[in-house]
Write a protein that holds these residues in place. Structure first.
Motif, PDB file in Angstrom:
ATOM      1  N   ASN A 137       1.516  -3.655  18.590  1.00 47.38           N
ATOM      2  CA  ASN A 137       1.659  -4.437  19.819  1.00 47.38           C
ATOM      3  C   ASN A 137       2.018  -3.562  21.014  1.00 47.38           C
ATOM      4  OD1 ASN A 137       0.974  -6.902  18.627  1.00 47.38           O
ATOM      5  ND2 ASN A 137       3.081  -7.243  17.953  1.00 47.38           N
ATOM      6  N   ALA A 138       2.885  -2.580  20.787  1.00 45.42           N
ATOM      7  CA  ALA A 138       3.254  -1.657  21.864  1.00 45.42           C
ATOM      8  C   ALA A 138       2.041  -0.812  22.274  1.00 45.42           C
ATOM      9  CB  ALA A 138       4.408  -0.764  21.432  1.00 45.42           C
ATOM     10  N   ALA A 139       1.284  -0.329  21.298  1.00 50.09           N
ATOM     11  CA  ALA A 139       0.099   0.486  21.584  1.00 50.09           C
ATOM     12  C   ALA A 139      -0.936  -0.328  22.361  1.00 50.09           C
ATOM     13  CB  ALA A 139      -0.503   1.018  20.293  1.00 50.09           C
ATOM     14  N   LYS A 140      -1.120  -1.569  21.974  1.00 51.22           N
ATOM     15  CA  LYS A 140      -2.072  -2.444  22.675  1.00 51.22           C
ATOM     16  C   LYS A 140      -1.653  -2.626  24.132  1.00 51.22           C
ATOM     17  CE  LYS A 140      -4.118  -7.041  22.378  1.00 51.22           C
ATOM     18  NZ  LYS A 140      -4.138  -8.303  21.630  1.00 51.22           N
ATOM     19  N   LYS A 172       8.227  -1.090  12.454  1.00 49.78           N
ATOM     20  CA  LYS A 172       7.240  -1.850  11.686  1.00 49.78           C
ATOM     21  C   LYS A 172       5.859  -1.618  12.294  1.00 49.78           C
ATOM     22  CE  LYS A 172      10.366  -5.500  10.268  1.00 49.78           C
ATOM     23  NZ  LYS A 172      10.651  -6.931  10.288  1.00 49.78           N
ATOM     24  N   PRO A 173       4.822  -1.594  11.462  1.00 48.66           N
ATOM     25  CA  PRO A 173       3.467  -1.363  11.981  1.00 48.66           C
ATOM     26  C   PRO A 173       3.065  -2.359  13.068  1.00 48.66           C
ATOM     27  CG  PRO A 173       3.471  -1.258   9.593  1.00 48.66           C
ATOM     28  CD  PRO A 173       4.832  -1.710  10.008  1.00 48.66           C
ATOM     29  N   GLU A 174       3.451  -3.615  12.914  1.00 48.82           N
ATOM     30  CA  GLU A 174       3.097  -4.629  13.908  1.00 48.82           C
ATOM     31  C   GLU A 174       3.753  -4.334  15.261  1.00 48.82           C
ATOM     32  OE1 GLU A 174       4.409  -5.332  10.859  1.00 48.82           O
ATOM     33  OE2 GLU A 174       2.556  -5.974   9.887  1.00 48.82           O
ATOM     34  N   THR A 175       4.972  -3.810  15.220  1.00 49.40           N
ATOM     35  CA  THR A 175       5.678  -3.447  16.454  1.00 49.40           C
ATOM     36  C   THR A 175       4.949  -2.314  17.165  1.00 49.40           C
ATOM     37  OG1 THR A 175       7.785  -4.126  15.484  1.00 49.40           O
ATOM     38  CG2 THR A 175       7.898  -2.655  17.392  1.00 49.40           C
ATOM     39  N   VAL A 176       4.552  -1.297  16.411  1.00 54.01           N
ATOM     40  CA  VAL A 176       3.826  -0.159  16.985  1.00 54.01           C
ATOM     41  C   VAL A 176       2.462  -0.621  17.506  1.00 54.01           C
ATOM     42  CG1 VAL A 176       2.851   2.131  16.523  1.00 54.01           C
ATOM     43  CG2 VAL A 176       5.032   1.479  15.496  1.00 54.01           C
ATOM     44  N   ILE A 229      -3.048   2.445  12.750  1.00 55.07           N
ATOM     45  CA  ILE A 229      -1.654   2.470  12.299  1.00 55.07           C
ATOM     46  C   ILE A 229      -1.621   2.262  10.803  1.00 55.07           C
ATOM     47  CG2 ILE A 229       0.609   1.394  12.509  1.00 55.07           C
ATOM     48  CD1 ILE A 229      -0.531   0.559  15.400  1.00 55.07           C
ATOM     49  N   GLU A 230      -0.968   3.190  10.124  1.00 56.29           N
ATOM     50  CA  GLU A 230      -0.875   3.195   8.666  1.00 56.29           C
ATOM     51  C   GLU A 230       0.600   3.065   8.282  1.00 56.29           C
ATOM     52  OE1 GLU A 230      -2.039   6.388   5.178  1.00 56.29           O
ATOM     53  OE2 GLU A 230      -1.544   7.131   7.168  1.00 56.29           O
ATOM     54  N   GLU A 231       0.878   2.153   7.376  1.00 58.12           N
ATOM     55  CA  GLU A 231       2.257   1.961   6.921  1.00 58.12           C
ATOM     56  C   GLU A 231       2.473   2.750   5.633  1.00 58.12           C
ATOM     57  OE1 GLU A 231       5.408  -1.644   6.121  1.00 58.12           O
ATOM     58  OE2 GLU A 231       3.275  -2.056   5.903  1.00 58.12           O
ATOM     59  N   GLU A 232       3.618   3.433   5.581  1.00 54.13           N
ATOM     60  CA  GLU A 232       3.980   4.180   4.376  1.00 54.13           C
ATOM     61  C   GLU A 232       5.497   4.201   4.285  1.00 54.13           C
ATOM     62  OE1 GLU A 232       3.819   8.737   3.561  1.00 54.13           O
ATOM     63  OE2 GLU A 232       1.834   7.897   3.177  1.00 54.13           O
ATOM     64  N   ALA A 233       6.019   3.663   3.223  1.00 56.72           N
ATOM     65  CA  ALA A 233       7.470   3.565   3.016  1.00 56.72           C
ATOM     66  C   ALA A 233       8.116   2.915   4.234  1.00 56.72           C
ATOM     67  CB  ALA A 233       8.061   4.928   2.694  1.00 56.72           C
ATOM     68  N   SER A 234       9.024   3.595   4.891  1.00 56.43           N
ATOM     69  CA  SER A 234       9.731   3.003   6.029  1.00 56.43           C
ATOM     70  C   SER A 234       9.201   3.496   7.369  1.00 56.43           C
ATOM     71  CB  SER A 234      11.220   3.324   5.927  1.00 56.43           C
ATOM     72  OG  SER A 234      11.407   4.718   5.992  1.00 56.43           O
ATOM     73  N   ALA A 235       8.035   4.124   7.374  1.00 54.67           N
ATOM     74  CA  ALA A 235       7.484   4.669   8.614  1.00 54.67           C
ATOM     75  C   ALA A 235       6.113   4.082   8.917  1.00 54.67           C
ATOM     76  CB  ALA A 235       7.377   6.180   8.523  1.00 54.67           C
ATOM     77  N   SER A 236       5.776   4.095  10.180  1.00 57.34           N
ATOM     78  CA  SER A 236       4.436   3.733  10.633  1.00 57.34           C
ATOM     79  C   SER A 236       3.793   5.001  11.160  1.00 57.34           C
ATOM     80  CB  SER A 236       4.503   2.686  11.742  1.00 57.34           C
ATOM     81  OG  SER A 236       5.022   1.480  11.258  1.00 57.34           O
ATOM     82  N   HIS A 237       2.662   5.381  10.584  1.00 59.42           N
ATOM     83  CA  HIS A 237       1.947   6.574  11.032  1.00 59.42           C
ATOM     84  C   HIS A 237       0.870   6.141  12.018  1.00 59.42           C
ATOM     85  CE1 HIS A 237       4.082   8.714   7.974  1.00 59.42           C
ATOM     86  NE2 HIS A 237       3.586   7.924   7.047  1.00 59.42           N
ATOM     87  N   LEU A 238       0.882   6.757  13.165  1.00 55.15           N
ATOM     88  CA  LEU A 238      -0.046   6.443  14.232  1.00 55.15           C
ATOM     89  C   LEU A 238      -1.074   7.559  14.316  1.00 55.15           C
ATOM     90  CD1 LEU A 238      -0.276   4.456  16.844  1.00 55.15           C
ATOM     91  CD2 LEU A 238       0.602   6.449  18.018  1.00 55.15           C
ATOM     92  N   GLU A 298      -7.090  -6.476  12.855  1.00 55.76           N
ATOM     93  CA  GLU A 298      -5.805  -6.740  12.204  1.00 55.76           C
ATOM     94  C   GLU A 298      -5.687  -6.056  10.846  1.00 55.76           C
ATOM     95  OE1 GLU A 298      -3.292  -8.706  13.573  1.00 55.76           O
ATOM     96  OE2 GLU A 298      -4.470  -8.850  15.412  1.00 55.76           O
ATOM     97  N   GLU A 299      -6.803  -5.836  10.184  1.00 54.31           N
ATOM     98  CA  GLU A 299      -6.750  -5.243   8.844  1.00 54.31           C
ATOM     99  C   GLU A 299      -7.846  -4.206   8.707  1.00 54.31           C
ATOM    100  OE1 GLU A 299      -5.142  -4.369   5.444  1.00 54.31           O
ATOM    101  OE2 GLU A 299      -4.258  -5.959   6.639  1.00 54.31           O
ATOM    102  N   PRO A 300      -7.603  -2.941   8.820  1.00 62.67           N
ATOM    103  CA  PRO A 300      -6.304  -2.321   9.094  1.00 62.67           C
ATOM    104  C   PRO A 300      -5.935  -2.499  10.568  1.00 62.67           C
ATOM    105  CG  PRO A 300      -7.996  -0.639   9.079  1.00 62.67           C
ATOM    106  CD  PRO A 300      -8.672  -1.943   8.732  1.00 62.67           C
ATOM    107  N   LEU A 301      -4.699  -2.209  10.891  1.00 65.80           N
ATOM    108  CA  LEU A 301      -4.241  -2.299  12.281  1.00 65.80           C
ATOM    109  C   LEU A 301      -4.920  -1.189  13.084  1.00 65.80           C
ATOM    110  CD1 LEU A 301      -0.424  -3.010  11.843  1.00 65.80           C
ATOM    111  CD2 LEU A 301      -2.198  -4.603  12.568  1.00 65.80           C
TER     112      LEU A 301
END
Length: 131
Positions: A50-53, A44-48, A90-99, A68-71
Motif C-alpha cells: 500500500n505504501a509503494a502504491k 507486513k507485505p500488505e503495508t509495504v 513484494i515477497e514475504e519471508e518469515a518476519s520480513a517483506s522483501h521488496l 494481489e497475488e503475488p503482490l
C-alpha cells in the motif's frame, strides 16, 4: 572552446546489494538503462504494498496496474516521449517483506541515470511513508 560532459547510466552497481537476496524480477540487459534492486522491511507485505502504491502514484506514473497475488505493481513513467517500466514485487519471508524493484527504459542504451535516480527517490519516499 569545447566542453565535454560525461553521463553515467544506471547500473545495478550503484546500489548496495550487500543483503545478497535474489531478485525475482527479470534481469537487466547489458546496458546502463536498467536497475534492479532488492531491500527488506520489517513490515507486513500488505503495508509495504500500500505504501509503494501511494509513492508510485505520488511520483506521477502515467499507468499503474496492481496484482494481489503475488503482490506486484507495474507502473509506467514517461520521460519526454519515452516510456520506462517500473516494477515492484513484494515477497514475504518469515518476519520480513522483501521488496524487489526493476526500473528500465523500453528503448535506447543509456538513460542518463534516470532509472537509478527514480529508484533512489522511490526508496526515500517509501521509507518516509513507512515511518
Amino acid at each position: 572552446m569545447a566542453i565535454t560532459f560525461f553521463f553515467s547510466g544506471s547500473t545495478s552497481d550503484d546500489f548496495d546489494q550487500s543483503e545478497d537476496r535474489r531478485n525475482l524480477l527479470p534481469p537487466c540487459p547489458d546496458s546502463p538503462n536498467c536497475v534492479r534492486f532488492t531491500t527488506s522491511y520489517n513490515e507486513k507485505p500488505e503495508t509495504v504494498f500500500n505504501a509503494a502504491k501511494s509513492v508510485i502514484q505520488d511520483m506521477g506514473a502515467v499507468e499503474l496496474k496492481t496484482l494481489e497475488e503475488p503482490l506486484r505493481l507495474n507502473a509506467v513513467f514517461r520521460v519526454f516521449i519515452y516510456k520506462d517500466d517500473f516494477i515492484v514485487l513484494i515477497e514475504e519471508e518469515a518476519s520480513a517483506s522483501h521488496l524487489h524493484i526493476r526500473s528500465a527504459s523500453r528503448v535506447g542504451y543509456s538513460d542518463l541515470g534516470v532509472n537509478r535516480r527514480r529508484v533512489k527517490r522511490f526508496i526515500r519516499k517509501l521509507e518516509k511513508e513507512l515511518k
